[in-house]
Structure formats: C-alpha cells, structure tokens
Enzyme design. Structure first.
Site, short mmCIF file in Angstrom:
data_model
loop_
_atom_site.label_atom_id
_atom_site.label_comp_id
_atom_site.label_asym_id
_atom_site.label_seq_id
_atom_site.Cartn_x
_atom_site.Cartn_y
_atom_site.Cartn_z
CG ASP A 340 -1.66 -4.04 -3.91
OD1 ASP A 340 -1.06 -3.14 -3.31
OD2 ASP A 340 -1.10 -5.06 -4.36
CG ASP A 537 -0.44 -9.21 -5.27
OD1 ASP A 537 0.65 -9.72 -5.54
OD2 ASP A 537 -0.55 -8.00 -4.93
CG ASP A 541 -2.54 -6.21 -0.86
OD1 ASP A 541 -2.32 -5.04 -0.52
OD2 ASP A 541 -2.01 -6.74 -1.86
#
Length: 652
Positions: A340, A537, A541
C-alpha cells in the site's frame, strides 16, 4: 485470545536485554520421570555388571520401565481408545517385547532413551515459553505516576491508565507504551526493536514498555494499558502461534497414523515370515521388535514444528508478530509482495516539497514565512507541515492577529499591515498567473495550496506525503528475496502514485483503487501463479490482506480492523523487517527439509540394516532416538539472534 497480565519482574542489569526466567529442570514432569528412569537404569546396570542377584537388577529395571514408560503408555492407550495408533504406545510395546524375550536391559535402555528424548522435547518447549514470558518480564513491576496535584506516587504497572503521566528517571525501565511529554534522553530499545544503539527521545516521541532509559529524565504519557502494550501483544501472539500447527505438520500427522498402521503390519510380517522359514521365536521376535523401533516416525513428526515456532519467537523479538506457524510457513513461499502507499511506503504525514513564487516582490523564504505565520494557530495537518518547514529553515515567525479558519477553504490572518491567506486553489480563486503553476504541481502528484497577500496570489506551496526513509532499501531487498519487484496498490491518484513509485523503485503501479479493486488486483496476481503477500495499514487495505496468502499490517498506524485481519504485524513500522522475515521463513523451510532428510535417512538405514542383517537392539534404539533429538535441536537453532542476522544479510 485475551492478552496476558504483565508478570512481576526482577531487578535487571543496566542493559537493554533481559534474560528470561528459566523453568527449573525438575519442575517439568517429563524431566522428573526421566531422571528417575535414568537413576534406576544405572543402578540396575551396576548390579548386573557386578554379578549381583538377578531379582535385584530385574527389580531396578522394572522400576525404570514404570517411571519412564507409564506416561507414554497411558497416552498411547487413550489414543487407542479413540481408534488411533500412537507411536508412544509402539515404543512401550517394543520395550515390553524385549523384556519378554529376556532382553530386559535393552528394553530398559529403550525406555531411558525414549524418556530422555521426551524430557528434552519438553525442555525445548519450556525454553520457548520462557522466552515468551521473558518478553513480559521486560516491563517493570511498578511505575512513578504524577498525580493531579503534581505529587509523585509509586503504583503497580497494571494499575496504569491511558493518559497517566509517568516520571522515568535515568537507568529505569519504562513501564508502559507512552509518548514523551517533556525531557530528553536516549532509550535502549533493543529488547523490542532489535536496534543495536540507543535512540534519542524527545517531546512527542513514542517509547515502549520494557525499554531502558538512559542518562536523561523523561515525563511520558501512557498511551496503552499494560495488557495492550507492544510487549504484551508480542507475548500473546507468540503464545497463540505456539498452539497452531502448520499444514505440513497436519499432513505429517495424517501420514503418521497410516504409517503406524502399516508399520504394525510390517512388524507382524517381519516376525511371522522368518518364523515360518524355520527361525527361532526369540530371534524372530527380537528382529521384529528392533524393526518396530527403528521404523517409528518420531523424528519425522518432530521435523516441522520446532523450526517454525522458533522462527516465530525470533521474529517476535525483532518486532514482527507472526500469528501462526501456518503463516510462517507461507511467508517463505512468497513470490510477490504488494505494498500500500499511504501509511506503508509513506508515513502518512505531509511535508513541504516545493515553493513557487508568483510575485517578484517576494522571495521563497518570505512566502514561506508569511504562510507559516498565518498557519501557526491552525491544527490542520497541512498547516503543521508548513510550520515545520519554516522551523526547519530557522525562520522567525511574526505575530498574527485576526486569525480566522475557513473550513474546507483555508485560513486568513493579519500579519502586520497585510492580510495573508493560505488555502486551496479553488477557494483562493487563482488568477491566470498562478493557474499554470497549480496545474503543473497537481500533474506531478502534489497537494497544492496558494498563498495570498492582500487577496493577491504571491506563491504556491506543493506538499507531499513523507516517504519512509527505509522505503527504497525495503523495496530493493524485497525484490532480491522474492525474485520479483513489488507492486504498488493505492487509492491515490495515478500522478501521486507514479511519483512515489519512481522514487522507491517500483515499476508496477495500480492507482485509484477502491477496496474491492485491491482485492481484484490481488486475485489477478494469484491467477498468474504468484504467492502474494500484501502489506498495508488502513481499513481499506483489510480486504486485500484477507485475500492474499499472507497479509502484513504496519502496527504503528494500522487500524484495529487491519491488525485483526492481518496474519503478521510489523510493530515498529520498519519496512526492512518484511524482507527479513520472509528470508527467515525460507531459512526455517530449509531447516524443515533438512530435518525431514535426516529423519528419513536414519529410518531408511536402520530398517535396511535390520532386514538385511542383524541390527543390535541397543544400536537401533540409539539411532532412532538420536535422530529425534537431532532434528529437535536443529530446529531450535532458529531461536538464536544469529538466525535473524543471517536473514537480514540474505535480505541485504
């Protein structure tokens, strides 16, 4: 699983590392019974070698049988009641068979070695549990809390609440996860993060329970309760992992049951066939008992779990919480890592990247000084970034009056005789002279604010998310470990994502993704035959983490949902720990393969020896149990710090 309560600690030496309290050897039932069995075996052997009375050494050997064999025999009978055949029962049966044909010494030796092997296995398990409890023992028993009246009181660490202010004096251990509110010192965090050198801590920095304060005094505000601290989470997750079983282990258990049934059938054949061919009952029974001993799959069963659990404990000590042995096994199979962006490759904290002046009467420094002065009273994250940039350049900010915040638009304030505004381009209504600068910076992926003076634009500020300093090294190391470059999955716009990817060395960028889109991207990678590990995080996600073979959460900024969904957590948000733990998993897999090879080799050699020639029973017992001990100790090598260091070198 509920987090464990912090246990009391002992006084520790002035170092960042704490030696865990060790379980006394005789506190383990397996060790006590093994000690009794060994003692009576030695006594019986001494009487036998000195031509003592037969009844005496037989009696001593029978006590050895009872002490070392009752527990595995009872466990085997319980398993037999459940219609499963346990290898422990086979070992006891082999020892009794040896006694039945007059080889009581050989049978007693089998019991002794088997009991000793079980005691060593129990000791290894206890040492692993000790290392987990040692994590909890890092935190001190008491803390010095500041009351509302400013007085100091000593309280138990478990009585601390979020928001309490603690005094940490030089040389003391920090009692809770907290944030520094005043003071400065260096803190040894080796017990939590593995950092070899103390880390400077000042106001606003995070500190962890169990870390050692250096020469300065600190006042810290408690951010987590004792049972929710990083060190407690490490212990809870490692304990949880120790109760799980990798797929390889479960497979071996299924094979063990079938193997045991087949071995019983083969043992009967080894006894019956020579007997039908004219061999004596004693010789045929001895050969059959020896075959049953050497063919038992004890070493094969022990080949898998010790390396994986040891690797989990080692990773936990270095700030990576792997939730199960299954996850540790899967990590080593990773061929593709997907990162990410915000909060993972970046800190999620904006910083000033560029200043463009629009008025020749103002310099870059003057534009930044006026913007920071106007933004100083604001609590907006972009305002904080502008003020930090001004302080980094050591600019003196003038006093402001008539400060006004305009939600969604920006702020205005009077600086001297001028009305200064800082806001979004749409709210500021940029004129044609600033439109080109705004468009260019937007196209480069920056967040743009316009600075005005007396309602005329004088400059444009470009802000961007701060890259994690280790992001480039982590991407490069991940590529080396997995053999393929990572993928960037982000909900940000393409321009911002491409710009970050270029800086950190990622070429495969998938931007503007909604949570469902991230899952789709993971599925596409898996459809190509890749074993995907996703690192993220945020709440957005979590679906992708669940869809991947392994999901890894950044622990510092991770949402509760993400931390619960993830299979592993990077406590200190150090991206370089990700390729390191993958390398450690691969090292554990290599140890498992080596263990299986050792076990299979021992079994094969001993079985062939017994069938093709005459294998002495004591030698067969020693070879079988020796291989069991060998593979167990080989797996426990991964508990050592050097195993992580080797993984880090492989990563680099």
């Amino acid at each position: 699983m509920a987090a464990p309560t912090l246990a009391p600690t002992r006084t520790t030496p002035p170092t960042g590392r704490v030696r865990p309290r060790r379980t006394p050897l005789l506190a383990l039932p397996e060790m006590r019974w093994a000690t009794i069995a060994v003692t009576f075996f030695c006594a019986g052997l001494a009487v036998q070698l000195t031509d003592g009375p037969r009844w005496l050494f037989w009696g001593l050997y029978l006590v050895c049988y009872a002490a070392g064999g009752w527990e595995p025999g009872w466990a085997g009978l319980r398993a037999l009641r459940d219609k499963t055949l346990d290898v422990d029962l086979l070992m006891v049966a082999a020892a009794l068979g040896a006694a039945a044909i007059g080889q009581i010494t050989d049978g007693a030796l089998l019991i002794v070695i088997f009991a000793t092997s079980g005691a060593l296995e129990a000791l290894a398990t206890a040492r692993t549990e000790d290392s987990v409890r040692g994590l909890l023992d890092l935190a001190p028993d008491t803390a010095t809390r500041v009351t509302r009246t400013g007085e100091e009181e000593t309280v138990h660490a478990t009585a601390l609440s979020v928001g309490d202010v603690l005094v940490v004096r030089p040389g003391e251990r920090i009692a809770a996860d907290a944030t520094v509110v005043s003071g400065g010192s260096e803190v040894d965090q080796a017990t939590i993060t593995g950092e070899p050198l103390p880390v400077n801590k000042t106001e606003g920095d995070e500190v962890f329970a169990g870390t050692l304060n250096g020469t300065g005094a600190l006042r810290v505000r408690v951010e987590r309760r004792a049972q929710d601290s990083v060190v407690a989470r490490i212990a809870a997750l490692v304990e949880e992992a120790s109760r799980t079983k990798a797929r390889t282990q479960l497979f071996l258990e299924k094979v063990e049951q079938r193997y045991s049934v087949g071995m019983v059938a083969a043992t009967l054949a080894v006894f019956a066939v020579p007997l039908l061919l004219g061999d004596t009952v004693r010789r045929a029974l001895l050969r059959a008992m020896t075959f049953m001993i050497v063919a038992s799959p004890c070493a094969v069963v022990l080949a898998t779990m010790p390396p994986l659990l040891a690797a989990i404990a080692n990773a936990g000590r270095h700030g990576v919480l792997v939730k199960s042995a299954v996850v540790m096994e899967k990590l080593g199979a990773t061929t593709q890592v997907a990162f990410d962006k915000t909060g993972t490759l970046t800190r999620g904290i904006p910083e000033l990247a560029e200043i463009r002046c629009l008025n020749p009467r103002f310099t870059d420094t003057e534009v930044l000084r006026l913007a920071a002065a106007a933004e100083h009273p604001s609590e907006h994250p972009l305002a904080a970034a502008i003020v930090r940039a001004a302080r980094a350049r050591e600019l003196r900010l003038p006093e402001v009056t008539d400060f006004t915040a305009h939600p969604g638009r920006g702020v205005t304030a009077r600086v001297g005789d001028h009305l200064v505004g800082v806001g979004s381009p749409t709210a500021s209504g940029p004129e044609r002279e600033s439109q080109e600068a705004v468009d260019a910076l937007h196209a480069s992926g920056y967040t743009v604010v316009v600075v005005t003076c007396d309602r005329r634009p004088i400059g444009v500020l470009a802000l961007t998310d701060q890259d994690r300093p280790e992001a480039v090294a982590a991407v490069r190391a991940t590529t080396e470990v997995t053999g393929s470059a990572p993928v960037l999955l982000t909900g940000d716009n393409s321009a911002t994502a491409e710009r970050l990817a270029a800086r950190v060395g990622i070429t495969d960028v998938r931007a503007a993704l909604l949570p469902d889109d991230k899952v789709t991207a993971v599925r596409e990678l898996q459809a190509d035959g890749r074993k995907v590990t996703v690192v993220g995080d945020g709440i957005n996600d979590a679906p992708a983490l669940a869809a991947a073979e392994v999901g890894i959460a950044m622990g510092g900024a991770g949402s509760d949902l993400t931390l619960q969904t993830a299979d592993a957590v990077v406590v200190r948000d150090d991206l370089t720990a990700i390729p390191a733990v993958i390398a450690l998993s691969r090292q554990a897999r290599r140890v498992v393969i080596a263990n299986l090879s050792i076990a299979a080799t021992f079994i094969g050699v001993l079985v062939v020896w017994d069938l093709a020639a005459t294998l002495p029973l004591p030698l067969g017992v020693a070879g079988h149990e020796g291989s069991t001990v060998l593979v167990g100790l080989n797996g426990l090598r991964l508990l050592r710090t050097k195993a992580w260091e080797r993984a880090a070198r492989a990563r680099d």
